[in-house]
Design an enzyme around this catalytic site. Sequence first.
Site, PDB file in Angstrom:
ATOM      1  N   THR A   1      57.956  53.985 109.177  1.00 21.17           N
ATOM      2  CA  THR A   1      59.183  54.752 108.982  1.00 21.17           C
ATOM      3  C   THR A   1      59.534  54.823 107.490  1.00 21.17           C
ATOM      4  OG1 THR A   1      60.794  52.926 109.013  1.00 21.17           O
ATOM      5  CG2 THR A   1      59.972  53.718 111.144  1.00 21.17           C
TER       6      THR A   1
ATOM      7  N   LYS B   1      58.032  54.369  93.200  1.00 22.44           N
ATOM      8  CA  LYS B   1      56.594  54.103  93.044  1.00 22.44           C
ATOM      9  C   LYS B   1      56.274  53.470  91.700  1.00 22.44           C
ATOM     10  CE  LYS B   1      55.145  57.779  96.216  1.00 22.44           C
ATOM     11  NZ  LYS B   1      54.494  59.103  96.360  1.00 22.44           N
TER      12      LYS B   1
END
Length: 815
Positions: free
Chosen positions: A555, A682
């Site tokens: 998810t 990231k």
Amino acid sequence: MKVLKFGGSSVASPDRIRKVKEIVFKASQKQKVVVVVSAFGGVTDLLVKASLLAAAQDEEYKEILLQIEERHLSAIESLIDINKQSAVISTVKRDLNVLETLLEGAYLIGESTPKLLDKIVGYGELLSSYIISEYFINEKIDSVHKDSRQLIKTDTCFGKSHVNFKATNTLCENYFGTVSYSVIVTPGFIASSIDGNSTTLGRGGSDYTAAIYAAASGAKKLEIWTDVSGMFTANPKIVKQAFTIPSISYQEAMELSHFGAKVLYPPTIQPALFKKIPIHIKNTFAPEDSGTLISSETEDKPGAVRGITHIENISLLSLEGSGMVGIPGISKRFFEVLSHAEVSVVFITQASSEHSICIGVSSQDAPKAKEALDAAFEYEISLKKINPVSVEDDLAIIALVGDHMKSHQGLSGRMFSALGKNNVNIRAIAQGASERNISAVINKEDVKKALNTLHEQFFEDHIKQLNLFVMGVGNVGEKFLDQIHTQRKYLKKQLKLNIRVVGISNSKKMVFDDSGLDLANWKSQLDQGETTGLDSFYQRVKELNLRNSIFVDNTANDKVAQTYDKYLSDSISVVTCNKIAASSPYKKYIQLKELSRRYNAPFLFETNVGAGLPIIDTLKHLIASGDKITKIQAVLSGSLNFVFNNFNLETPFDQVVKQAQDEGYTEPDPKIDLSGIDVMRKILILARESGNELDIEQIENDAFLPEESLNTTNVEDFYKSLVKHKAHFDKIYSQAEEKNCRLKYVAQFENGKAKVGLQEIPKDHPFYNLEGKDNIVLFFTQRYNEQPLLIKGAGAGAEVTASGIFADIIRIGNF
């Protein structure tokens, strides 16, 4: 001569007795056969229950007596020809009348003594053996019934009498040596004292009866016929991969039976061992199976460990204190007290400092053992030289057994390492000098996990089973399950990994199967599942308590990410493509890393950066090898790269974004990608994995979206804002095109600082030709200081993200 013993499950019904007849008939064609039978399955328990009710003056005992009568009369009607039933029924009813009298006596006096109970419970074997003998005669088998009370003589220790072997052997030799019948049917379990009172040999005593007859008559073999095909490497009801042990030594069999292998009653082996009579464990319902042969065979056999077994309902009692050190006779007093209290000790360990003695006993004996020991050491306890006995309940003993374990190095290490990796807490350890047995006390709730872990370690050709609990079955989750389903056989054959998906959940439903869900139709199973919830899903994973458990989060949900600490704390590995946890506040990120190390549960998130590209893994190897990151430059959003590679003045910006979302390159809310937050997460993760302390608030974000777009609260309004600001996006494109540049959303980390933003990339830059949804990362390090280490490839899409999650699963499998 051969002795055959049939247990209660083998004679539980007329159909099963017919199977017994076939086995006996075949055996009797070659030699004389002694058949020892138990009571019909469940009858002994009914007799005990009736006795207790009668002693409590509860007339319900009469109902149980009627059940017992019906059971035996029904067997006669089914097994004996109608014209021969009368005589058999008459004898059985006579015995039932005596049984009724005995129970009535217990009712009248309101008491059932051990002596009376022996008389009562022995009727189970007396009735079954007589009926079975008459059935054999009815079937034209040369058979006779012999009452074991006339052959086996004991003392008067009612309930578990001790055999007088001198008298017994003489009686058995005289009888078996002269009887001419081909088949002699005898009741197991019962015997009689020298003065003629009925006694019993203890629960499981029918095995003992058979061994006594085999030893006394010099039988060539003793066969124990039961409902399983021999002794197994572990309890097959708990360890599905367990298999039959073809042959085993007497000593190994005694160890296994002592530690819970219920297929054999421990004292059975002793008479046979003395006479070196082979014991063959066979399956009444699969007589063609080879079973297990127990003998004096001493040849080396494959594998040092022959079996894994356990005893449940164990309590640990510990006596400790400085007053024990150097004081002679403490151990003697300790064990004498337990002996007088009739407490059987199944486990012993003592500190070399003599500071403590620890024993394992049956949980039902723990209270009286503690009471007796505290009383015996009352004086030392009052002086605080010794502490009161401490008791730990809800425990079990697991044991590795094998004659040749002592000649194999490192078995203990392998055992405890395997258990430790699966968070099985070991409370105590015992190992004899012979090294035939290594025992450990563990929590009762961990038995299943421990047995399966050890069986996998020592018996399963090094095939490691991974149990997956998957949350999220959208684009990525569905592809992941498909890949698991497709590759299962390959993984098992080539990588020795048996991957099972045990639990699946979406936002509404969850489904579990501890033997593994069928991935060919998981959707229909999930549709019929129960209502899900983050806590209920976690509780089910915890309750199943399976070895090598892995929680897989597919998810992008913040609340799901907040549950990782609970899984890791229970030694459940976490694999996720959800970037929220690894990019959460630095303290939380470090906490998860520490939990992973402390509980030996990998926390892997390779897909957080670059989907299936080995970016984080490569970074870890660089750091582990001693290299140091000096700068990172990267295009880390496959979705943004796709958007700007396809955006031009002919195709409106909002339509390109919609295409990226439809093809699965963006998050469900594309603003997460276009706002730069996804790229910030990231580069934050890469900076942290490089060894830097950084939080997302410290990252500079040069946003290209208009303020109105950034402030939208739902996807529909976000797209409307993109349409409204078409001119803004066209201008950004035109300015780059005028300079012969391409638009790339770039992340950079250098000198402890990170930033993200849309940049105009010239033709001579490595990022210029980055096509489609590809990602690219440049690692500048002390070793790669002139030419950076470059990783490039598809960085978005359900297929490659799923493959990245799959790769993390395999990493754990190889861990």
